[in-house]
Design a protein around this motif. Structure first.
Motif, mmCIF file in Angstrom:
data_model
loop_
_atom_site.group_PDB
_atom_site.id
_atom_site.type_symbol
_atom_site.label_atom_id
_atom_site.label_comp_id
_atom_site.label_asym_id
_atom_site.label_seq_id
_atom_site.Cartn_x
_atom_site.Cartn_y
_atom_site.Cartn_z
ATOM 1 N N PRO A 333 0.808 -1.252 -0.136
ATOM 2 C CA PRO A 333 0.113 0.119 -0.047
ATOM 3 C C PRO A 333 1.054 1.193 0.055
ATOM 4 C CG PRO A 333 0.015 -0.924 2.248
ATOM 5 C CD PRO A 333 0.642 -1.884 1.170
ATOM 6 N N CYS A 334 2.005 1.290 0.655
ATOM 7 C CA CYS A 334 3.079 2.347 0.591
ATOM 8 C C CYS A 334 3.295 2.744 -0.759
ATOM 9 C CB CYS A 334 3.993 2.076 1.490
ATOM 10 S SG CYS A 334 4.921 3.540 1.944
ATOM 11 N N VAL A 335 3.520 1.786 -1.548
ATOM 12 C CA VAL A 335 3.789 2.097 -3.145
ATOM 13 C C VAL A 335 2.464 2.518 -3.879
ATOM 14 C CG1 VAL A 335 5.045 1.179 -5.140
ATOM 15 C CG2 VAL A 335 6.202 0.805 -2.887
ATOM 16 N N ARG A 336 1.692 1.649 -3.859
ATOM 17 C CA ARG A 336 0.486 1.939 -4.346
ATOM 18 C C ARG A 336 -0.328 3.126 -4.420
ATOM 19 N NH1 ARG A 336 -0.656 -2.520 -8.224
ATOM 20 N NH2 ARG A 336 -2.530 -2.123 -7.951
ATOM 21 N N LEU A 337 -0.223 3.755 -2.983
ATOM 22 C CA LEU A 337 -1.115 4.968 -2.814
ATOM 23 C C LEU A 337 -0.260 6.133 -2.833
ATOM 24 C CD1 LEU A 337 -2.829 3.621 0.482
ATOM 25 C CD2 LEU A 337 -3.484 3.928 -1.888
ATOM 26 N N ARG A 338 1.125 5.915 -3.086
ATOM 27 C CA ARG A 338 2.181 7.357 -3.340
ATOM 28 C C ARG A 338 1.692 8.175 -4.561
ATOM 29 N NH1 ARG A 338 6.659 5.232 -2.600
ATOM 30 N NH2 ARG A 338 6.768 5.465 -0.231
ATOM 31 N N GLY A 339 1.678 9.229 -4.188
ATOM 32 C CA GLY A 339 1.459 10.246 -5.587
ATOM 33 C C GLY A 339 -0.016 10.590 -5.703
ATOM 34 N N GLY A 340 -1.013 10.114 -4.996
ATOM 35 C CA GLY A 340 -2.437 10.268 -5.156
ATOM 36 C C GLY A 340 -2.921 11.368 -4.405
ATOM 37 N N SER A 341 -4.062 11.944 -4.408
ATOM 38 C CA SER A 341 -4.795 13.061 -3.932
ATOM 39 C C SER A 341 -5.576 12.661 -2.742
ATOM 40 C CB SER A 341 -5.408 13.851 -4.775
ATOM 41 O OG SER A 341 -4.376 14.466 -5.597
ATOM 42 N N PRO A 342 -5.546 12.652 -1.352
ATOM 43 C CA PRO A 342 -6.279 12.001 -0.558
ATOM 44 C C PRO A 342 -7.777 12.669 -0.959
ATOM 45 C CG PRO A 342 -4.523 12.779 0.509
ATOM 46 C CD PRO A 342 -4.262 13.206 -0.894
ATOM 47 N N ALA A 343 -8.753 11.613 -0.766
ATOM 48 C CA ALA A 343 -10.228 12.129 -0.849
ATOM 49 C C ALA A 343 -10.976 11.918 0.356
ATOM 50 C CB ALA A 343 -10.714 11.382 -2.151
ATOM 51 N N GLY A 344 -10.596 12.048 1.283
ATOM 52 C CA GLY A 344 -11.226 11.849 2.618
ATOM 53 C C GLY A 344 -11.030 10.335 2.989
ATOM 54 N N PRO A 345 -11.416 10.237 4.355
ATOM 55 C CA PRO A 345 -11.463 8.704 4.732
ATOM 56 C C PRO A 345 -12.201 7.562 3.947
ATOM 57 C CG PRO A 345 -11.731 10.303 6.967
ATOM 58 C CD PRO A 345 -11.946 10.996 5.300
ATOM 59 N N ASP A 346 -13.596 8.135 3.502
ATOM 60 C CA ASP A 346 -14.469 7.179 2.794
ATOM 61 C C ASP A 346 -13.704 6.914 1.522
ATOM 62 O OD1 ASP A 346 -16.627 6.256 4.448
ATOM 63 O OD2 ASP A 346 -17.156 8.265 4.530
ATOM 64 N N THR A 351 -11.033 3.293 -2.531
ATOM 65 C CA THR A 351 -10.047 3.323 -3.646
ATOM 66 C C THR A 351 -8.942 1.937 -3.099
ATOM 67 O OG1 THR A 351 -9.945 5.534 -3.916
ATOM 68 C CG2 THR A 351 -7.774 4.534 -4.635
ATOM 69 N N LEU A 352 -8.507 2.091 -1.729
ATOM 70 C CA LEU A 352 -7.730 0.907 -1.489
ATOM 71 C C LEU A 352 -8.371 -0.500 -1.727
ATOM 72 C CD1 LEU A 352 -5.192 0.122 -0.162
ATOM 73 C CD2 LEU A 352 -6.338 0.036 2.266
ATOM 74 N N ILE A 353 -9.623 -0.566 -1.422
ATOM 75 C CA ILE A 353 -10.197 -2.139 -1.404
ATOM 76 C C ILE A 353 -10.469 -2.219 -3.048
ATOM 77 C CG2 ILE A 353 -12.712 -3.070 -1.169
ATOM 78 C CD1 ILE A 353 -12.846 -1.590 1.221
ATOM 79 N N GLU A 354 -10.814 -1.275 -3.720
ATOM 80 C CA GLU A 354 -10.637 -1.613 -5.177
ATOM 81 C C GLU A 354 -9.238 -1.900 -5.639
ATOM 82 O OE1 GLU A 354 -11.987 0.925 -9.200
ATOM 83 O OE2 GLU A 354 -12.185 1.982 -7.336
ATOM 84 N N ASP A 355 -8.465 -1.385 -5.466
ATOM 85 C CA ASP A 355 -7.076 -1.493 -5.804
ATOM 86 C C ASP A 355 -6.661 -2.890 -5.487
ATOM 87 O OD1 ASP A 355 -4.954 -0.564 -7.339
ATOM 88 O OD2 ASP A 355 -3.777 -0.173 -5.597
ATOM 89 N N VAL A 356 -6.931 -3.216 -4.123
ATOM 90 C CA VAL A 356 -6.343 -4.554 -3.611
ATOM 91 C C VAL A 356 -7.229 -5.714 -4.442
ATOM 92 C CG1 VAL A 356 -6.562 -6.291 -1.843
ATOM 93 C CG2 VAL A 356 -5.710 -3.944 -1.327
ATOM 94 N N SER A 357 -8.331 -5.260 -4.745
ATOM 95 C CA SER A 357 -9.187 -6.616 -5.722
ATOM 96 C C SER A 357 -8.677 -6.659 -6.944
ATOM 97 C CB SER A 357 -10.714 -5.866 -5.629
ATOM 98 O OG SER A 357 -11.430 -6.972 -6.475
ATOM 99 N N ARG A 358 -8.247 -5.511 -7.548
ATOM 100 C CA ARG A 358 -7.656 -5.421 -8.780
ATOM 101 C C ARG A 358 -6.154 -6.164 -8.967
ATOM 102 N NH1 ARG A 358 -9.451 -0.084 -9.969
ATOM 103 N NH2 ARG A 358 -7.462 0.780 -8.888
#
Length: 379
Positions: A333-346, A351-358
């Motif tokens: 997750p540290c690599v996959r989430l880097r460089g994005g724009s936080p869109a709030g906790p929800d 996004t994280l759940i969708e990315d793990v599923s992919r």
């Protein structure tokens, strides 16, 4: 949605495509009995009399029994019987000895299909009842935290490794106390009902201790003793020690950006800042999970850091970091989430759940408990 660039998913993306294809096949499955009957009629009228369509009609009733309602199964049985009588009357002479056998075969299989359908429907009703109980258990054990608490924003998710698994040993809890907002994310050893029981013990002990103990160290001590008592309650040759990896956090409610973390063998949380940086927050010194104080003992020492305004904290269990793609590569997750724009906790958790599923192609091997916290800008 997360705007950062993602690495190519390779086999994981192909597995996701296969999963979507499987879902489409499931939508078409109830039409299989119709296709079998129509195919049987076409086969019988398009082939010499010595060939029989009885297997098509028998198969249609069995497929309907497994996939369709009782009414649809009954209609399929009637259609199969009428079709069999029709082809026998049309293509078989009066002396054709196999005709009676073909009709009898279709009728016997049709009766068996009706009984099978009844068994399948009863089993589905039992499973639905179990799922309802599981959902009620999850709501009681893991109620969602308030969206806003003491000026902080929260979101939480529980994602089971199986679609019918609604609760397990992964847990989270958030509580406002006189000492600040305290939270826990933990993963109890084992699976099934024993893990659920131990998770309930951890959550109960945390909710009691969080509001009474003045320090995170004392809260961790109460959890340690609660798990040891739970372990001692189990007796017999199959007795197993109860333990849980956990991370506890404390955020002051007086506007201070100070963040205290106490990690007991759990995956380190992440801090995501407004400029797209992702920083891991590992413990200064490694520690054994809660409940293993008899193995080795040492004083707990919380780590302190600053949580700037607008930053997000992400807590998760090892179902995230142990998720693998088709090439056995772990999700980072540290690599996959880097460089994005936080869109709030929800938004972050979705996004994280969708990315793990992919990444896994929709086939996660372990449950995931996720908790996200955000300090407002200017705080």
């Amino acid at each position: 949605m997360w705007q950062g660039d993602r690495p190519a998913l390779g086999d994981g993306e192909r597995r996701a495509q296969r999963l979507r294809m499987s879902e489409r096949v499931q939508l078409l499955a109830p039409w299989l009995p119709v296709l079998l009957i129509v195919g049987g009629l076409a086969f019988d009228f398009g082939t010499p009399p010595r060939y029989t369509a009885a297997p098509f009609f028998a198969a249609a009733t069995l497929v309907a029994a497994a996939l369709c309602s009782l009414g649809a199964t009954l209609l399929t049985v009637l259609a199969a019987a009428v079709s069999e009588f029709a082809v026998v009357a049309t293509h078989r002479g009066a002396g054709y000895q196999a005709s009676l056998t073909e009709v009898a075969t279709v009728l016997v299989v049709a009766v068996l299909a009706l009984g099978l359908n009844r068994v399948v429907r009863l089993r589905e009703a039992q499973l639905a009842s179990v799922r309802d109980v599981a959902e009620a258990t999850q709501r009681a054990l893991l109620p969602p935290p308030p969206e806003r608490l003491a000026g902080l924003s929260f979101a939480a998710r529980y994602v089971g490794a199986r679609a019918d698994a609604r609760v397990g040993g992964d847990l989270y809890a958030v509580q406002e106390t006189p000492y600040g907002v305290r939270l826990i994310v933990a993963d109890v050893r084992g699976k099934g009902l024993e893990a659920v029981e131990a998770a309930a013990v951890v959550i109960g002990a945390f909710r009691e201790a969080a509001g009474q103990e003045t320090t995170l160290e004392a809260v961790a001590g109460r959890l340690e003793r609660a798990l040891q008592r739970e372990s001692a309650r189990h007796t017999g040759p199959d007795r197993a020690e109860e333990f849980a990896t956990a991370v506890l956090a404390e955020l002051p409610t007086d506007g201070s950006p100070l963040l205290r973390l106490l990690n007991r063998g759990h995956p380190a949380p992440l801090m995501l800042t407004a400029d797209g940086e992702v920083r891991e927050l590992p413990p200064t010194a490694p520690a054994l999970p809660l409940g293993m104080g008899d193995v080795a003992g040492w004083p707990d020492r919380p780590d302190e850091t600053f949580l700037p305004g607008g930053a997000l904290l992400l807590f998760f269990t090892d179902g995230v970091t142990e998720a693998r793609d088709g090439r056995d590569r772990f999700y980072d997750p540290c690599v996959r989430l880097r460089g994005g724009s936080p869109a709030g906790p929800d938004g972050l958790l979705d996004t994280l759940i969708e990315d793990v599923s992919r990444h896994t192609g929709g086939a996660t091997a372990d449950d995931m408990a996720l908790l996200a916290v955000q300090r407002p800008l200017g705080a």
